[in-house]
Design a protein around this motif. Structure first.
Motif, PDB file in Angstrom:
ATOM      1  N   PHE A   1      21.067  13.431  45.801  1.00 16.72           N
ATOM      2  CA  PHE A   1      21.203  13.791  44.395  1.00 16.72           C
ATOM      3  C   PHE A   1      21.933  15.132  44.268  1.00 16.72           C
ATOM      4  N   ASN A   2      22.400  15.397  43.052  1.00 16.64           N
ATOM      5  CA  ASN A   2      23.125  16.626  42.748  1.00 16.64           C
ATOM      6  C   ASN A   2      22.416  17.345  41.607  1.00 16.64           C
TER       7      ASN A   2
ATOM      8  N   MET B   1      23.913  22.771  29.505  1.00 16.61           N
ATOM      9  CA  MET B   1      23.034  21.677  29.917  1.00 16.61           C
ATOM     10  C   MET B   1      22.859  21.701  31.433  1.00 16.61           C
ATOM     11  N   GLN B   2      21.600  21.588  31.896  1.00 14.83           N
ATOM     12  CA  GLN B   2      21.333  21.445  33.318  1.00 14.83           C
ATOM     13  C   GLN B   2      21.265  19.951  33.634  1.00 14.83           C
ATOM     14  N   LYS B   3      21.962  19.538  34.698  1.00 22.24           N
ATOM     15  CA  LYS B   3      22.096  18.110  34.975  1.00 22.24           C
ATOM     16  C   LYS B   3      21.668  17.781  36.407  1.00 22.24           C
ATOM     17  N   THR B   4      20.803  16.788  36.531  1.00 23.39           N
ATOM     18  CA  THR B   4      20.404  16.264  37.831  1.00 23.39           C
ATOM     19  C   THR B   4      20.895  14.826  37.916  1.00 23.39           C
ATOM     20  N   THR B   5      21.757  14.555  38.897  1.00 16.21           N
ATOM     21  CA  THR B   5      22.398  13.247  39.023  1.00 16.21           C
ATOM     22  C   THR B   5      21.923  12.573  40.296  1.00 16.21           C
TER      23      THR B   5
ATOM     24  N   ALA C   1      15.038   7.864  44.571  1.00 18.75           N
ATOM     25  CA  ALA C   1      14.376   8.099  43.287  1.00 18.75           C
ATOM     26  C   ALA C   1      13.952   9.559  43.212  1.00 18.75           C
ATOM     27  N   VAL C   2      13.993  10.118  42.001  1.00 21.61           N
ATOM     28  CA  VAL C   2      13.553  11.501  41.812  1.00 21.61           C
ATOM     29  C   VAL C   2      12.753  11.597  40.519  1.00 21.61           C
ATOM     30  N   LYS C   3      11.895  12.610  40.471  1.00 23.58           N
ATOM     31  CA  LYS C   3      11.167  12.972  39.262  1.00 23.58           C
ATOM     32  C   LYS C   3      11.649  14.345  38.829  1.00 23.58           C
ATOM     33  N   VAL C   4      11.998  14.492  37.559  1.00 20.38           N
ATOM     34  CA  VAL C   4      12.455  15.768  37.025  1.00 20.38           C
ATOM     35  C   VAL C   4      11.453  16.240  35.981  1.00 20.38           C
ATOM     36  N   VAL C   5      10.970  17.463  36.153  1.00 19.56           N
ATOM     37  CA  VAL C   5      10.015  18.059  35.226  1.00 19.56           C
ATOM     38  C   VAL C   5      10.659  19.297  34.624  1.00 19.56           C
TER      39      VAL C   5
ATOM     40  N   PRO D   1      18.955   5.269  40.736  1.00 16.59           N
ATOM     41  CA  PRO D   1      20.335   5.560  41.138  1.00 16.59           C
ATOM     42  C   PRO D   1      21.318   5.340  39.989  1.00 16.59           C
ATOM     43  N   ASP D   2      22.323   6.208  39.911  1.00 17.88           N
ATOM     44  CA  ASP D   2      23.369   6.197  38.889  1.00 17.88           C
ATOM     45  C   ASP D   2      22.855   6.619  37.517  1.00 17.88           C
TER      46      ASP D   2
END
Length: 372
Positions: free
Chosen positions: A238-239, A248-252, A257-261, A271-272
């Motif tokens: 991931f990026n 804007m902060q972006k997690t790609t 799989a990822v969890k963003v809090v 994915p994607d």
């Protein structure tokens, strides 16, 4: 009215263009940096109507891959505005002095510093290949291809320590962490991490932008703390873009799989997909309509722009070429699409980006862009 592109190309190939027409054709060509030969006139006429139809049907977001697959000749329509350049726009070349100064601004490269647990700082650009130091049972070494890696050795007396690797503007670097996770740092970024990692988690702190390929470890989740958000994974690619000057902060996510809090909210990505966090409003949303390759293009030595305004483009340019950018007058709101190699000098980059309504002046390390 639009000029007949096919006729203009024929005139250019036969040497019958006026200076203005010649400049126009060459400007189109420069906006296709990866194209190795000019398109045939037949390609232009055959693809022109198709491109216009596609542009009318184009959804709000299209990936860079889509732009590549449109006929090459007609892709002159995809550079600015709603996705096209009017054929009859006037070309205003950069002034000679400004062009010369921009030619002197070279692209960035592998540059970083490593701050060790004892506070000492190592300039990785100047450090010799091989072992840099040995601390707490871990050997830190610089590889022949300019990367940093950690080699864990058995040491019953090992104690924890903290390292920070930081890139300046105009720098990038790759590091292999003690658990085998690979991290690519973009310009003006830093990564702080403990070694060895804790027994229950692998936590790092990021400022700026980085691409991660996380080593799998079901017992210890990998956590990235970036400004006001936390990204948690077990093993994935991931990026994270968390520059303080980006709205804007972006997690790609590319794999896994990822969890963003963030902001008291939580989302899970497939994915994607991309998590977008607005620090001002604390809004956290998931965008499922993205081209993930666009957001890791920097790792592959390319600037990739998809419907981005001039200031967004120039923030990326500023970090990579280590220049300051100032603005005067009314700045264009036209949008940019396409790709530019990060290996180009600044003059080549700006020639590709140059618009009729944008002018540039260079003084020292400051580039001033003047609108109408």
């Amino acid at each position: 009215m639009e000029k007949n592109a096919a006729e203009l190309l024929k005139k250019y190939l036969s040497g019958q263009c006026t200076p203005e027409e010649k400049a126009m054709v060459e400007d189109w060509y420069l906006q296709l940096p990866f194209q190795k030969k000019a398109p045939a006139a037949e390609q232009i006429e055959a693809s022109h109507d198709e491109v216009l139809d596609r542009l009318k049907q184009r959804p709000k977001t299209r990936g860079i891959g889509y732009l590549k697959h449109i006929a090459v000749a007609a892709s002159i329509l995809l550079c600015v505005g709603l996705g096209f350049v009017l054929f009859n726009r006037k070309i205003e070349p950069m002034a000679g002095l400004a062009k010369k100064k921009l030619e002197d601004v070279l692209p960035g490269g592998n540059k970083a510093t490593l701050t060790l647990a004892d506070g000492s700082v190592v300039d990785l650009d100047k450090a010799l290949n091989g072992e840099i130091t040995k601390q707490n049972g871990i050997v830190i070494r610089k590889t022949e291809n300019g990367q940093l890696e950690y080699i864990i050795q058995d040491d019953p007396d090992a104690v924890s320590g903290t390292n920070t690797i930081a890139t300046p503007r105009g720098g990038q670097y790759q590091v292999s962490l003690p658990d085998g996770t690979k991290v690519w740092l973009n310009a003006a970024s830093s990564l702080t991490y403990s070694y060895p990692f804790a027994k229950n988690e692998r936590a790092v702190a990021l400022q700026g932008e980085a691409y991660f390929e996380v080593a799998k470890d079901k017992q210890r989740p990998f956590k990235v703390r970036a400004n006001q958000q936390i990204v948690e994974v077990l093993g994935t690619h991931f990026n994270v873009n968390a520059y303080s000057d980006e709205p804007m902060q972006k997690t790609t996510l590319l794999e896994g799989a990822v969890k963003v809090v963030a902001g008291g909210n939580e989302v899970r990505l497939k994915p994607d997909e991309q998590a977008k966090f607005n620090a001002a409003s604390t809004e956290l949303v998931v965008d499922k309509n993205i081209d993930p390759d666009q957001y890791i293009a920097w790792k592959n030595e390319v600037f990739a722009f998809n419907n981005e305004d001039l200031k967004s483009v120039m923030r990326q340019i500023s970090r990579w070429y280590d220049i300051d950018v100032a603005y005067k007058g009314k700045i264009t709101t036209e949008k940019y699409f396409g790709e530019i190699p990060r290996s180009a000098n600044l003059a080549e980059v700006f020639k590709i980006l140059e618009l009729n309504h944008v002018h540039v002046q260079v003084s020292g390390k400051t580039m001033t862009i003047t609108g109408n």
